[in-house]
Design an enzyme around this catalytic site. Structure first.
Site, mmCIF file in Angstrom:
data_model
loop_
_atom_site.group_PDB
_atom_site.id
_atom_site.type_symbol
_atom_site.label_atom_id
_atom_site.label_comp_id
_atom_site.label_asym_id
_atom_site.label_seq_id
_atom_site.Cartn_x
_atom_site.Cartn_y
_atom_site.Cartn_z
ATOM 1 N N ARG A 24 0.729 -1.141 -0.085
ATOM 2 C CA ARG A 24 -0.039 0.008 0.069
ATOM 3 C C ARG A 24 0.840 1.292 0.107
ATOM 4 O O ARG A 24 0.306 2.293 0.552
ATOM 5 C CB ARG A 24 -1.001 0.000 1.056
ATOM 6 N N ARG A 28 -3.063 6.893 1.524
ATOM 7 C CA ARG A 28 -3.339 8.274 2.323
ATOM 8 C C ARG A 28 -2.404 8.807 3.112
ATOM 9 O O ARG A 28 -2.484 9.844 3.399
ATOM 10 C CB ARG A 28 -4.693 7.813 2.976
ATOM 11 N N ARG A 37 -6.433 12.089 -5.044
ATOM 12 C CA ARG A 37 -7.742 11.446 -4.726
ATOM 13 C C ARG A 37 -9.221 12.485 -4.837
ATOM 14 O O ARG A 37 -10.174 11.863 -5.160
ATOM 15 C CB ARG A 37 -7.612 10.744 -3.218
ATOM 16 N N ASP A 74 -7.050 -2.081 -7.269
ATOM 17 C CA ASP A 74 -7.582 -2.742 -5.757
ATOM 18 C C ASP A 74 -7.866 -4.266 -6.266
ATOM 19 O O ASP A 74 -8.247 -4.545 -7.177
ATOM 20 C CB ASP A 74 -8.782 -2.140 -5.341
ATOM 21 N N TYR A 150 -15.317 -11.167 0.313
ATOM 22 C CA TYR A 150 -16.024 -9.800 0.007
ATOM 23 C C TYR A 150 -17.301 -10.094 -0.856
ATOM 24 O O TYR A 150 -18.252 -9.304 -0.427
ATOM 25 C CB TYR A 150 -14.894 -8.737 -0.383
HETATM 26 O O1 CP3 Z 1 -0.250 -1.390 -2.598
HETATM 27 C C1 CP3 Z 1 -0.485 -0.555 -3.280
HETATM 28 O O2 CP3 Z 1 -0.035 0.683 -3.096
HETATM 29 C C2 CP3 Z 1 -1.427 -0.632 -4.593
HETATM 30 C C3 CP3 Z 1 -2.827 -0.505 -4.488
HETATM 31 C C4 CP3 Z 1 -3.681 -1.401 -3.655
HETATM 32 C C5 CP3 Z 1 -4.598 -0.795 -3.077
HETATM 33 N N1 CP3 Z 1 -5.308 -2.052 -2.209
HETATM 34 C C6 CP3 Z 1 -5.213 0.497 -3.054
HETATM 35 C C7 CP3 Z 1 -6.080 1.127 -1.947
HETATM 36 C C8 CP3 Z 1 -3.437 -2.664 -3.191
HETATM 37 C C9 CP3 Z 1 -2.441 -3.702 -3.584
HETATM 38 C C10 CP3 Z 1 -4.816 -3.062 -2.557
HETATM 39 C C11 CP3 Z 1 -5.005 -4.595 -2.254
HETATM 40 C C12 CP3 Z 1 -6.294 -4.621 -1.284
HETATM 41 N N2 CP3 Z 1 -7.410 -4.045 -1.521
HETATM 42 C C13 CP3 Z 1 -6.475 -5.798 -0.353
HETATM 43 C C14 CP3 Z 1 -5.341 -6.621 -0.035
HETATM 44 C C15 CP3 Z 1 -4.155 -6.214 0.672
HETATM 45 C C16 CP3 Z 1 -4.687 -6.094 2.409
HETATM 46 O O3 CP3 Z 1 -4.574 -4.971 2.618
HETATM 47 O O4 CP3 Z 1 -4.987 -7.050 2.996
HETATM 48 C C17 CP3 Z 1 -7.607 -5.603 0.303
HETATM 49 C C18 CP3 Z 1 -8.099 -6.533 1.349
HETATM 50 C C19 CP3 Z 1 -8.162 -4.854 -0.391
HETATM 51 C C20 CP3 Z 1 -9.567 -4.323 -0.475
HETATM 52 C C21 CP3 Z 1 -9.830 -2.796 0.070
HETATM 53 N N3 CP3 Z 1 -9.603 -1.776 -0.593
HETATM 54 C C22 CP3 Z 1 -9.940 -2.440 1.479
HETATM 55 C C23 CP3 Z 1 -10.437 -3.456 2.749
HETATM 56 C C24 CP3 Z 1 -10.168 -1.174 1.510
HETATM 57 C C25 CP3 Z 1 -10.662 -0.245 2.621
HETATM 58 C C26 CP3 Z 1 -9.523 0.136 3.772
HETATM 59 C C27 CP3 Z 1 -8.906 1.263 3.576
HETATM 60 O O5 CP3 Z 1 -7.430 1.147 3.463
HETATM 61 O O6 CP3 Z 1 -9.291 2.253 3.290
HETATM 62 C C28 CP3 Z 1 -9.663 -0.722 0.140
HETATM 63 C C29 CP3 Z 1 -9.424 0.734 -0.270
HETATM 64 C C30 CP3 Z 1 -8.152 1.122 -0.719
HETATM 65 N N4 CP3 Z 1 -7.374 0.325 -1.575
HETATM 66 C C31 CP3 Z 1 -7.522 2.436 -0.429
HETATM 67 C C32 CP3 Z 1 -6.227 2.339 -1.084
HETATM 68 C C33 CP3 Z 1 -5.174 3.216 -1.362
HETATM 69 C C34 CP3 Z 1 -7.998 3.655 0.329
HETATM 70 C C35 CP3 Z 1 -9.140 3.964 -0.370
HETATM 71 C C36 CP3 Z 1 -8.942 5.634 -0.623
HETATM 72 O O7 CP3 Z 1 -7.962 6.201 -0.738
HETATM 73 O O8 CP3 Z 1 -10.146 6.112 -0.260
#
Ligand code: CP3
Length: 342
Positions: A24, A28, A37, A74, A150
């Site tokens: 990640r 943020r 964003r 994502d 999910y």
């Molecule tokens: O790693 C990176 O920089 C690449 C981008 C990436 C995101 N999500 C961006 C993201 C990757 C590889 C993921 C994978 C992901 N997404 C997983 C597997 C990794 C892990 O953390 O276990 C999972 C379970 C998800 C599903 C997901 N997406 C959730 C549960 C959430 C909400 C939680 C949160 O952190 O807000 C997201 C949203 C998300 N995916 C964000 C980002 C940068 C935040 C959303 C935003 O900017 O508003």
């Protein structure tokens, strides 16, 4: 022989200092991410805008001397591409319209999922063109079980009870759901390699809470089929598996799936990993993201402990789960300096 240290490590070549990337790493905790964003209508729109997604992917590499960029997208773009309703609510995380035995039968029949994902593949092509030769480009997808939790539960949960019960009560519908996810993931990862990804990571974020029988069926087998299916089209495709929470199943996961490298979560004891995993298996990890929030002397001490625990095998330094929004940028700078300079 590759001149990309991180890719070389995935392929089994130990480096003098471990290469590093951060799960990640675009997100943020970076003010420049938060700024971009606000320009997208919503989070999925950001994932499907090649201009913005390319920029966001590259942001962490401008600040830190990281060895890899990871495609900004994502794991839930696959259910979206299959026609399920997926939304991201500020502060709530993802919300999906849960699938049922009936809707699973129709999944992916109405549209070609890869057409829907074309903008993400365009982002991969642009990243390939923009990245310096020594940087590794990482693509990814969610592993079928994690994505299914999910799709069935409709949101994140701490015990994945909805998906675990569904798998036990409706084995045929569940098997069809996993088949659709395996096939779509193979096509998606092959397309990412063809667009320029050097390596891909399979995110199995919910590999915990499964008994050994369910772990074999829900985690090992679908990931094995993806590895096999991708390599049938991209011979020797380099693949990192990250089965978060796999604990006592880690060695079985690595052997059973055939991944090149194994991502370790932060709860995996360093001595357990050193003793129970094959000696030459490349590993990735495994700093607790909260140590990066707290910073200071404990951070340096733990970084050194992780580096020395894996000094005898190919090792990619990473966190044991995603970086959190509260992380001070100065602490990330401290981390990367410590890894690079010792
Ligand atoms: O790693 C990176 O920089 C690449 C981008 C990436 C995101 N999500 C961006 C993201 C990757 C590889 C993921 C994978 C992901 N997404 C997983 C597997 C990794 C892990 O953390 O276990 C999972 C379970 C998800 C599903 C997901 N997406 C959730 C549960 C959430 C909400 C939680 C949160 O952190 O807000 C997201 C949203 C998300 N995916 C964000 C980002 C940068 C935040 C959303 C935003 O900017 O508003």
């Amino acid at each position: 022989m590759t001149h990309k240290p991180l890719l070389a490590t995935v392929l089994g070549e130990k480096q003098a200092r471990p290469p590093v990337w951060i799960m990640r790493q675009a997100g943020r905790y970076l003010p420049e991410y938060r700024e971009i964003r606000t320009r997208a209508k919503n989070f999925l729109d950001l994932c499907y805008s090649p201009d913005l997604a390319t920029e966001v992917t590259l942001q962490p590499l401008r600040r830190f001397d990281l060895d890899a960029a990871i495609l900004f997208s994502d794991i839930l773009v696959i259910p979206d591409a299959l026609g399920q309703s997926v939304r991201f609510e500020q502060g709530e995380g993802p919300i999906l319209e849960p699938v049922t035995v009936e809707t699973i039968a129709g999944l992916g029949k109405e549209r070609a999922p890869l057409d829907h994902l074309a903008p993400v593949l365009e982002t991969v092509r642009r990243l390939r063109a923009a990245l310096p030769a020594e940087k590794t480009l990482i693509g990814f997808c969610g592993s079928p079980w994690t994505v299914a939790t999910y799709m069935i539960g409709g949101r994140g949960s701490s015990d994945q009870a909805a998906a675990r019960l569904f798998a036990l009560r409706h084995p045929e519908a569940f098997a069809r759901l996993i088949d659709v996810l395996v096939q779509t993931s193979i096509e998606y990862l092959v397309a990412q390699f063809q667009a320029g990804a050097d390596v891909v990571q399979l995110f199995e974020s919910w590999a915990l809470n499964l008994d050994d029988e369910a772990f074999a069926a829900q985690v090992i087998e679908p990931n094995r089929r993806i590895v096999e299916g991708v390599r049938a089209r991209i011979p020797n495709a380099p693949i990192i598996g990250f089965p978060r929470g796999a604990a006592g199943n880690l060695a079985r996961y690595a052997a059973g799936t055939g991944v090149n490298a194994l991502g370790l979560d932060y709860a995996t004891p360093l001595d357990f990993a050193a003793q129970h995993l094959p000696a030459q298996l490349p590993v990735q990890g495994n700093l607790d993201p909260l140590r990066l929030v707290a910073g200071g002397e404990q951070l340096d001490r733990r970084i050194d402990a992780i580096v020395s625990a894996f000094a005898d095998r190919p090792h990619i330094f990473n966190l044991g789960h995603g970086i959190v929004p509260e992380t001070p940028i100065a602490h990330v700078e401290q981390l990367v300096r410590r890894i690079k300079n010792g």
